[in-house]
Write a protein that holds these residues in place. Structure first.
Motif, PDB file in Angstrom:
ATOM      1  N   GLU A  42      61.929  59.660   8.388  1.00  0.00           N
ATOM      2  CA  GLU A  42      62.260  58.449   8.172  1.00  0.00           C
ATOM      3  C   GLU A  42      61.079  57.695   7.443  1.00  0.00           C
ATOM      4  OE1 GLU A  42      64.284  54.695   7.966  1.00  0.00           O
ATOM      5  OE2 GLU A  42      64.956  56.821   7.835  1.00  0.00           O
ATOM      6  N   GLU A  43      59.856  57.950   7.970  1.00  0.00           N
ATOM      7  CA  GLU A  43      58.678  56.979   7.450  1.00  0.00           C
ATOM      8  C   GLU A  43      58.386  57.862   6.079  1.00  0.00           C
ATOM      9  OE1 GLU A  43      55.634  54.271   7.476  1.00  0.00           O
ATOM     10  OE2 GLU A  43      57.397  54.627   8.672  1.00  0.00           O
ATOM     11  N   ALA A  44      58.615  58.899   5.614  1.00  0.00           N
ATOM     12  CA  ALA A  44      58.444  59.673   4.563  1.00  0.00           C
ATOM     13  C   ALA A  44      59.361  59.187   3.566  1.00  0.00           C
ATOM     14  CB  ALA A  44      58.327  61.029   4.679  1.00  0.00           C
ATOM     15  N   ALA A  45      60.837  58.867   3.812  1.00  0.00           N
ATOM     16  CA  ALA A  45      61.738  58.321   2.993  1.00  0.00           C
ATOM     17  C   ALA A  45      61.378  57.179   2.624  1.00  0.00           C
ATOM     18  CB  ALA A  45      63.089  58.240   3.639  1.00  0.00           C
ATOM     19  N   LYS A  46      60.945  56.193   3.695  1.00  0.00           N
ATOM     20  CA  LYS A  46      60.376  54.900   3.301  1.00  0.00           C
ATOM     21  C   LYS A  46      59.326  54.697   2.311  1.00  0.00           C
ATOM     22  CE  LYS A  46      58.834  50.717   5.784  1.00  0.00           C
ATOM     23  NZ  LYS A  46      58.069  50.118   6.989  1.00  0.00           N
ATOM     24  N   LEU A  47      58.450  55.787   2.288  1.00  0.00           N
ATOM     25  CA  LEU A  47      57.257  55.721   1.683  1.00  0.00           C
ATOM     26  C   LEU A  47      57.765  56.149   0.194  1.00  0.00           C
ATOM     27  CD1 LEU A  47      54.471  57.443   3.568  1.00  0.00           C
ATOM     28  CD2 LEU A  47      54.379  55.110   2.672  1.00  0.00           C
ATOM     29  N   THR A  48      58.711  57.081   0.072  1.00  0.00           N
ATOM     30  CA  THR A  48      59.104  57.570  -1.259  1.00  0.00           C
ATOM     31  C   THR A  48      59.860  56.700  -1.899  1.00  0.00           C
ATOM     32  OG1 THR A  48      59.459  59.851  -0.175  1.00  0.00           O
ATOM     33  CG2 THR A  48      61.120  59.226  -2.257  1.00  0.00           C
ATOM     34  N   LEU A  49      60.602  55.649  -1.198  1.00  0.00           N
ATOM     35  CA  LEU A  49      61.367  54.319  -1.861  1.00  0.00           C
ATOM     36  C   LEU A  49      60.398  53.395  -2.258  1.00  0.00           C
ATOM     37  CD1 LEU A  49      64.333  54.207   0.922  1.00  0.00           C
ATOM     38  CD2 LEU A  49      64.500  54.987  -1.638  1.00  0.00           C
ATOM     39  N   LEU A  50      59.312  53.262  -1.545  1.00  0.00           N
ATOM     40  CA  LEU A  50      58.219  52.069  -2.002  1.00  0.00           C
ATOM     41  C   LEU A  50      57.592  52.797  -3.160  1.00  0.00           C
ATOM     42  CD1 LEU A  50      56.883  51.207   1.690  1.00  0.00           C
ATOM     43  CD2 LEU A  50      57.983  49.780   0.117  1.00  0.00           C
ATOM     44  N   CYS A  51      57.554  53.975  -3.352  1.00  0.00           N
ATOM     45  CA  CYS A  51      56.509  54.399  -4.422  1.00  0.00           C
ATOM     46  C   CYS A  51      57.362  54.521  -5.717  1.00  0.00           C
ATOM     47  CB  CYS A  51      56.052  55.831  -4.212  1.00  0.00           C
ATOM     48  SG  CYS A  51      54.837  55.619  -3.214  1.00  0.00           S
ATOM     49  N   ARG A  52      58.755  54.476  -5.781  1.00  0.00           N
ATOM     50  CA  ARG A  52      59.639  54.558  -6.711  1.00  0.00           C
ATOM     51  C   ARG A  52      59.164  53.717  -8.038  1.00  0.00           C
ATOM     52  NH1 ARG A  52      64.724  57.137  -5.496  1.00  0.00           N
ATOM     53  NH2 ARG A  52      63.807  59.208  -4.894  1.00  0.00           N
ATOM     54  N   GLY A  53      59.020  54.293  -9.008  1.00  0.00           N
ATOM     55  CA  GLY A  53      58.608  53.514 -10.103  1.00  0.00           C
ATOM     56  C   GLY A  53      56.976  53.173 -10.230  1.00  0.00           C
ATOM     57  N   LEU A  54      56.234  53.689  -9.410  1.00  0.00           N
ATOM     58  CA  LEU A  54      54.957  53.248  -9.523  1.00  0.00           C
ATOM     59  C   LEU A  54      54.205  54.452  -9.874  1.00  0.00           C
ATOM     60  CD1 LEU A  54      54.728  51.121  -6.219  1.00  0.00           C
ATOM     61  CD2 LEU A  54      55.086  50.392  -8.305  1.00  0.00           C
ATOM     62  N   SER A  55      54.535  55.523  -9.952  1.00  0.00           N
ATOM     63  CA  SER A  55      53.849  56.630 -10.523  1.00  0.00           C
ATOM     64  C   SER A  55      52.527  57.030  -9.552  1.00  0.00           C
ATOM     65  CB  SER A  55      53.222  56.456 -11.865  1.00  0.00           C
ATOM     66  OG  SER A  55      54.212  56.210 -13.004  1.00  0.00           O
ATOM     67  N   PRO A  56      53.089  57.288  -8.408  1.00  0.00           N
ATOM     68  CA  PRO A  56      51.996  57.636  -7.407  1.00  0.00           C
ATOM     69  C   PRO A  56      51.496  59.134  -7.638  1.00  0.00           C
ATOM     70  CG  PRO A  56      54.223  58.346  -6.701  1.00  0.00           C
ATOM     71  CD  PRO A  56      54.370  57.462  -7.712  1.00  0.00           C
ATOM     72  N   THR A  57      50.162  59.086  -7.184  1.00  0.00           N
ATOM     73  CA  THR A  57      49.418  60.353  -7.269  1.00  0.00           C
ATOM     74  C   THR A  57      49.927  61.387  -5.944  1.00  0.00           C
ATOM     75  OG1 THR A  57      47.503  59.499  -8.102  1.00  0.00           O
ATOM     76  CG2 THR A  57      47.033  61.682  -7.071  1.00  0.00           C
ATOM     77  N   LEU A  58      50.639  62.471  -5.957  1.00  0.00           N
ATOM     78  CA  LEU A  58      51.138  63.168  -5.108  1.00  0.00           C
ATOM     79  C   LEU A  58      49.957  64.278  -5.062  1.00  0.00           C
ATOM     80  CD1 LEU A  58      54.705  63.804  -6.417  1.00  0.00           C
ATOM     81  CD2 LEU A  58      53.955  62.085  -4.846  1.00  0.00           C
ATOM     82  N   LEU A  59      50.287  65.063  -3.657  1.00  0.00           N
ATOM     83  CA  LEU A  59      49.508  66.188  -3.519  1.00  0.00           C
ATOM     84  C   LEU A  59      49.607  67.272  -4.538  1.00  0.00           C
ATOM     85  CD1 LEU A  59      50.132  66.579   0.246  1.00  0.00           C
ATOM     86  CD2 LEU A  59      48.251  65.512  -0.817  1.00  0.00           C
ATOM     87  N   THR A  60      48.765  67.964  -4.864  1.00  0.00           N
ATOM     88  CA  THR A  60      48.733  68.987  -5.838  1.00  0.00           C
ATOM     89  C   THR A  60      49.637  70.155  -5.225  1.00  0.00           C
ATOM     90  OG1 THR A  60      46.796  70.078  -5.230  1.00  0.00           O
ATOM     91  CG2 THR A  60      46.740  68.525  -6.676  1.00  0.00           C
ATOM     92  N   GLN A  61      50.205  71.091  -6.090  1.00  0.00           N
ATOM     93  CA  GLN A  61      50.650  72.310  -5.668  1.00  0.00           C
ATOM     94  C   GLN A  61      49.893  73.314  -4.753  1.00  0.00           C
ATOM     95  OE1 GLN A  61      54.098  73.034  -6.016  1.00  0.00           O
ATOM     96  NE2 GLN A  61      53.285  74.543  -4.269  1.00  0.00           N
TER      97      GLN A  61
END
Length: 214
Positions: A181-200
Motif C-alpha cells: 500500500e505504501e509503495a502504491a502511494k509512492l508510485t502515484l505520487l511519482c507519476r509524471g515526475l521522472s523519478p530515479t528508480l533502482l537500477t536493474q
C-alpha cells in the motif's frame, strides 16, 4: 497458549490495527492463517476487521469444510490458491486499500510489474507484483488466476478490487501488505515526475539476497 489460540488472537489484533489505520473499511478485507496441521483460520464473511471476535473466526479443515465459527469469507478460493502454490505460505491478507485500488485501474500501470522499484523495501518484501483482471468478488476464477502464476508471485493486485499478499506467517503477510500500500502511494505520487528508480543491477542484487521473484 496453543497454536490455534495464538493465531486467532493474532488475526483479531492485526485486523483491528489495519482497520484503525484506514487500510480497510466497512466489512471489506479478509485474513487467513494456515495452522501446522493444514487447517485454516479465516475471518468470517460480512465481518468488520475492526471488530473480529477471535472465538468466531472460521476454522476450515483440510477438506475445505467448516468445522467451527461463523461462515468464512467468500474469498476462500483466493486464499487456498496461495497455500496450494506458494511453498511455505502461512498467512494471506486481502484488503481494499485505497492507493492500491487506484493503481489497479490506471491504464499506464504495468500489469506484469505494478510497483516500480522506487525503494529497496518494496523489492525485498514483495518482489514483482502482478495485476490480475477484474473478477466478481468471490468468483472461484480468482483462485484459478493465482494458480496460473505457478507460485511465482507472493503478491497480486486484483483490478478494481484490491491487493492480496501471502507470507510465511501472519506478521510477514501484514508487513508485506503495508509495504504494498505504501509503495502504491509512492508510485502515484511519482507519476509524471521522472523519478530515479533502482537500477536493474540493484534490483537483481536485492532479489537474489532476499529470494524474491523479479
Amino acid at each position: 497458549m496453543s497454536e490455534e489460540t495464538k493465531a486467532r488472537d493474532g488475526i483479531a489484533r492485526w485486523a483491528k490495527s489495519m482497520f484503525d489505520r484506514g487500510l480497510t473499511n466497512g466489512s471489506s478485507g479478509n485474513i487467513s492463517v494456515r495452522l501446522s496441521d493444514g487447517r485454516l483460520l479465516v475471518t468470517p464473511t460480512g465481518s468488520s476487521m475492526g471488530f473480529i471476535d477471535p472465538g468466531r473466526i472460521s476454522l476450515i479443515d483440510t477438506s475445505g469444510q467448516l468445522v467451527s465459527g461463523d461462515a468464512p469469507t467468500k474469498e476462500i478460493p483466493l486464499h487456498s490458491a496461495f497455500y496450494e502454490t506458494r511453498h511455505g505460505a502461512g498467512a494471506v491478507v486481502h484488503l481494499h486499500s485505497c492507493h492500491s485500488v487506484v493503481l489497479s485501474v490506471l491504464p499506464e500501470t504495468d500489469p506484469d510489474n505494478v510497483i516500480p522499484p522506487i525503494t529497496a523495501y518494496s523489492v525485498m518484501k514483495l518482489g514483482r507484483v502482478k495485476l490480475l483482471p477484474y473478477f466478481m468478488p468471490g468468483d472461484p476464477a480468482m483462485g484459478d488466476a493465482v494458480r496460473g502464476l505457478l507460485g511465482k508471485r507472493s503478491a497480486v493486485l486484483l483490478a478494481n478490487h484490491g491487493p492480496v499478499v501471502c507470507g510465511k506467517d501472519l506478521d510477514a503477510a501484514v508487513y508485506a501488505m503495508e509495504e504494498l500500500e505504501e509503495a502504491a502511494k509512492l508510485t502515484l505520487l511519482c507519476r509524471g515526475l521522472s523519478p530515479t528508480l533502482l537500477t536493474q543491477a540493484q534490483v537483481s542484487d536485492l532479489a537474489e539476497r532476499f529470494d524474491v521473484s523479479w
